[in-house]
Design a protein around this motif. Structure first.
Motif, PDB file in Angstrom:
ATOM      1  N   ALA A 156      37.739 -10.576  47.455  1.00 32.91           N
ATOM      2  CA  ALA A 156      37.454 -10.295  48.866  1.00 32.91           C
ATOM      3  C   ALA A 156      36.076  -9.673  49.025  1.00 32.91           C
ATOM      4  O   ALA A 156      35.656  -8.856  48.203  1.00 32.91           O
ATOM      5  CB  ALA A 156      38.522  -9.364  49.430  1.00 32.91           C
ATOM      6  N   GLY A 157      35.382 -10.049  50.093  1.00 35.07           N
ATOM      7  CA  GLY A 157      34.076  -9.466  50.377  1.00 35.07           C
ATOM      8  C   GLY A 157      34.216  -8.123  51.075  1.00 35.07           C
ATOM      9  O   GLY A 157      35.201  -7.865  51.769  1.00 35.07           O
ATOM     10  N   HIS A 158      33.210  -7.256  50.912  1.00 33.76           N
ATOM     11  CA  HIS A 158      33.243  -5.917  51.497  1.00 33.76           C
ATOM     12  C   HIS A 158      31.823  -5.462  51.818  1.00 33.76           C
ATOM     13  O   HIS A 158      30.855  -5.925  51.219  1.00 33.76           O
ATOM     14  CB  HIS A 158      33.879  -4.916  50.526  1.00 33.76           C
ATOM     15  N   ASP A 159      31.711  -4.498  52.733  1.00 34.46           N
ATOM     16  CA  ASP A 159      30.411  -3.922  53.042  1.00 34.46           C
ATOM     17  C   ASP A 159      29.770  -3.310  51.806  1.00 34.46           C
ATOM     18  O   ASP A 159      28.546  -3.351  51.639  1.00 34.46           O
ATOM     19  CB  ASP A 159      30.554  -2.866  54.139  1.00 34.46           C
ATOM     20  N   ALA A 160      30.582  -2.736  50.919  1.00 32.46           N
ATOM     21  CA  ALA A 160      30.040  -2.163  49.678  1.00 32.46           C
ATOM     22  C   ALA A 160      29.333  -3.224  48.852  1.00 32.46           C
ATOM     23  O   ALA A 160      28.352  -2.937  48.161  1.00 32.46           O
ATOM     24  CB  ALA A 160      31.160  -1.514  48.863  1.00 32.46           C
ATOM     25  N   GLY A 161      29.834  -4.457  48.912  1.00 33.57           N
ATOM     26  CA  GLY A 161      29.182  -5.541  48.181  1.00 33.57           C
ATOM     27  C   GLY A 161      27.829  -5.885  48.751  1.00 33.57           C
ATOM     28  O   GLY A 161      26.890  -6.236  48.008  1.00 33.57           O
ATOM     29  N   ILE A 162      27.682  -5.812  50.069  1.00 35.75           N
ATOM     30  CA  ILE A 162      26.392  -6.085  50.709  1.00 35.75           C
ATOM     31  C   ILE A 162      25.389  -4.995  50.354  1.00 35.75           C
ATOM     32  O   ILE A 162      24.236  -5.276  49.996  1.00 35.75           O
ATOM     33  CB  ILE A 162      26.560  -6.175  52.234  1.00 35.75           C
ATOM     34  N   LEU A 163      25.813  -3.742  50.414  1.00 37.63           N
ATOM     35  CA  LEU A 163      24.905  -2.627  50.167  1.00 37.63           C
ATOM     36  C   LEU A 163      24.577  -2.446  48.694  1.00 37.63           C
ATOM     37  O   LEU A 163      23.647  -1.709  48.349  1.00 37.63           O
ATOM     38  CB  LEU A 163      25.500  -1.333  50.724  1.00 37.63           C
ATOM     39  N   ALA A 164      25.311  -3.134  47.816  1.00 41.20           N
ATOM     40  CA  ALA A 164      25.077  -2.989  46.374  1.00 41.20           C
ATOM     41  C   ALA A 164      23.672  -3.404  45.972  1.00 41.20           C
ATOM     42  O   ALA A 164      23.147  -2.927  44.955  1.00 41.20           O
ATOM     43  CB  ALA A 164      26.108  -3.800  45.588  1.00 41.20           C
ATOM     44  N   ALA A 165      23.048  -4.282  46.721  1.00 46.50           N
ATOM     45  CA  ALA A 165      21.682  -4.710  46.417  1.00 46.50           C
ATOM     46  C   ALA A 165      20.653  -3.652  46.806  1.00 46.50           C
ATOM     47  O   ALA A 165      19.488  -3.738  46.398  1.00 46.50           O
ATOM     48  CB  ALA A 165      21.366  -6.020  47.140  1.00 46.50           C
ATOM     49  N   GLU A 166      21.080  -2.656  47.587  1.00 48.85           N
ATOM     50  CA  GLU A 166      20.148  -1.656  48.105  1.00 48.85           C
ATOM     51  C   GLU A 166      20.349  -0.275  47.487  1.00 48.85           C
ATOM     52  O   GLU A 166      19.386   0.439  47.233  1.00 48.85           O
ATOM     53  CB  GLU A 166      20.317  -1.539  49.633  1.00 48.85           C
ATOM     54  N   ILE A 167      21.606   0.121  47.272  1.00 49.67           N
ATOM     55  CA  ILE A 167      21.935   1.453  46.774  1.00 49.67           C
ATOM     56  C   ILE A 167      23.107   1.340  45.809  1.00 49.67           C
ATOM     57  O   ILE A 167      23.816   0.333  45.813  1.00 49.67           O
ATOM     58  CB  ILE A 167      22.316   2.410  47.923  1.00 49.67           C
ATOM     59  N   PRO A 168      23.332   2.343  44.963  1.00 47.78           N
ATOM     60  CA  PRO A 168      24.528   2.322  44.112  1.00 47.78           C
ATOM     61  C   PRO A 168      25.792   2.352  44.973  1.00 47.78           C
ATOM     62  O   PRO A 168      25.932   3.194  45.867  1.00 47.78           O
ATOM     63  CB  PRO A 168      24.395   3.608  43.286  1.00 47.78           C
ATOM     64  N   THR A 169      26.693   1.420  44.720  1.00 47.61           N
ATOM     65  CA  THR A 169      27.946   1.374  45.465  1.00 47.61           C
ATOM     66  C   THR A 169      29.122   1.275  44.499  1.00 47.61           C
ATOM     67  O   THR A 169      28.980   0.842  43.353  1.00 47.61           O
ATOM     68  CB  THR A 169      27.996   0.187  46.446  1.00 47.61           C
ATOM     69  N   ALA A 170      30.293   1.674  45.018  1.00 40.19           N
ATOM     70  CA  ALA A 170      31.525   1.610  44.233  1.00 40.19           C
ATOM     71  C   ALA A 170      32.680   1.432  45.208  1.00 40.19           C
ATOM     72  O   ALA A 170      32.532   1.658  46.415  1.00 40.19           O
ATOM     73  CB  ALA A 170      31.719   2.867  43.397  1.00 40.19           C
ATOM     74  N   MET A 171      33.842   1.038  44.679  1.00 37.03           N
ATOM     75  CA  MET A 171      35.033   0.875  45.502  1.00 37.03           C
ATOM     76  C   MET A 171      36.257   1.440  44.813  1.00 37.03           C
ATOM     77  O   MET A 171      36.363   1.391  43.574  1.00 37.03           O
ATOM     78  CB  MET A 171      35.272  -0.608  45.825  1.00 37.03           C
TER      79      MET A 171
END
Length: 413
Positions: A357-372
């Motif tokens: 599933a897609g998530h906003d965290a996946g979009i922001l992963a290219a810009e900042i460290p993200t996790a879920m």
């Protein structure tokens, strides 16, 4: 003194907002009355905690704890739903974030760095056809003028719709200052799969997201009378589309050796849509996902070849428009390790799972460290009125998020 909020009680507060009497479940689409009511609920609840609430230029809402500035730890999710969706997809992450911050406040915890809760707009893409629209605008993945010109099924443009929450469409676009202020984003979400149920665990940390995209397929034929037109004289786009649906199912199943190939046509609109009318056109939307970009693109190409062949067989034409595509995402390894360390004391060994599933965290992963973080879904069913999570597991997820925020916000670096 701040009173701790319970995630289950927070979800009960919004349980009647956006109920869909036809589909079942909830239909909460961006800038429509139900979603606007949820936005006001989020603002009201955040304000009651003493948080500073702000709506950004792209319609995402932020509730800030402490002085705003560099090094901010962001948590949150979204409030909108698919048509006839479940109660947890999106709101669970927002409610868990509110609960986590309230618990830390009640403890007297003083964060060493700013903390903010985000409620992103149009994550599902159910109204304007593009998923994660709020985070994509923020990251500059989509240009503001293109988004402003998007049109929903009722003919309302995104520019017109966003004014319902006092958003100026002229300001849509990349938010450089906000991106620069964020040190990390952690999104809690109900699991959209059955991995945790199989493992008998309440919470997991995410490793990656499959590559995925959406394509609009327009089958054009010849509208005609259902009773007066012989079968051999027909150019029926519904027949062509039906063959394409079956081909997508067959082809994706043949590619499923990695258990990651997925293809779905879940939405279609025959035009004009009369019972005794051969349609002149059918609009259908194809969702394709896979482990990697090459695998996903190869699956897509094979499906489109079959769809073109089906159109030709039935005397129709096919136009294909790519509406969105997101490459496979691997979440920040260091941030994931810090989450696992933060949870090891209370949960022991926490599983690490990928998601389709897609998530906003996946979009922001290219810009900042993200996790879920994922909270267990006992049946694995999602995007459905039958999506579920127990109260106990919802509270376990909120506690896990509390522990994560405590850890990340204690680190002044």
């Amino acid at each position: 003194m701040t009173v701790s909020l319970d995630v289950v009680e927070l979800l009960r507060e919004i349980a009647e907002i956006g109920r869909d009497p036809v589909r079942g479940g909830y239909s909460r689409h961006v800038y429509e009355p139900a979603e606007l009511e949820l936005r006001e609920w989020f603002r009201r609840t955040s304000t009651s905690l003493g948080l500073e609430v702000e709506t950004d230029r792209n319609g995402n809402i932020w509730a800030h704890w402490g002085p705003r500035g560099a090094g901010t730890i962001a948590i949150g999710s979204h409030l909108d739903s698919v048509p006839g969706g479940g109660a947890y997809d999106g709101p669970l992450g927002v409610a868990s974030s509110l609960a986590a911050v309230s618990v830390l406040m009640a403890e007297g915890f003083v964060p060493a760095r700013p903390v903010t809760i985000a409620a992103f707009g149009e994550e599902e893409g159910s109204r304007f056809g593009i998923a994660c629209l709020g985070s994509k605008l923020m990251a500059g993945t989509l240009p503001g003028p293109k988004v402003a010109a998007l049109v929903d099924e009722a003919g309302v443009t995104y520019a017109e719709a966003c004014r319902a929450d006092d958003i100026d469409p002229a300001g849509l676009g990349r938010d450089e200052e906000r991106l620069a202020s964020l040190a990390a984003f952690v999104e809690l979400h109900v699991e959209q799969g059955i991995g945790l149920a199989d493992l008998d665990a309440p919470v997991a940390v995410a490793s990656s997201i499959l590559a995925h995209g959406r394509w609009k397929l327009v089958f054009s034929g010849e509208g005609n009378h259902a009773g007066a037109t012989r079968m051999r004289d027909r150019r029926d786009p519904v027949a062509a589309m039906a063959a394409a649906v079956l081909a997508a199912q067959r082809i994706a199943s043949a590619h499923d050796g990695s258990d990651a190939a997925r293809a779905t046509i879940g939405r279609l609109t025959p035009i004009p849509g009369g019972t005794n009318v051969i349609a002149s056109r059918v609009d259908a939307w194809l969702d394709v996902r896979g482990d990697t970009d090459p695998q996903t693109r190869a699956l897509l190409e094979e499906i489109l070849q079959a769809a073109h062949a089906a159109a030709e067989e039935h005397g129709c034409t096919l136009e294909v428009v790519e509406e969105s595509y997101v490459s496979s995402v691997h979440f920040d390894a260091d941030l994931r390790r810090r989450l696992l360390d933060a949870l090891s004391g209370s949960l022991g060994e926490v599983p690490v799972l990928s998601t389709g599933a897609g998530h906003d965290a996946g979009i922001l992963a290219a810009e900042i460290p993200t996790a879920m973080l994922f909270t267990r879904n006992p049946t694995g069913v999602s995007h459905s009125p039958f999506e579920g999570a127990t109260d106990e597991d919802c509270r376990a997820g909120a506690k896990a998020l509390t522990d994560v925020v405590r850890t990340l916000a204690s680190d002044p670096r």
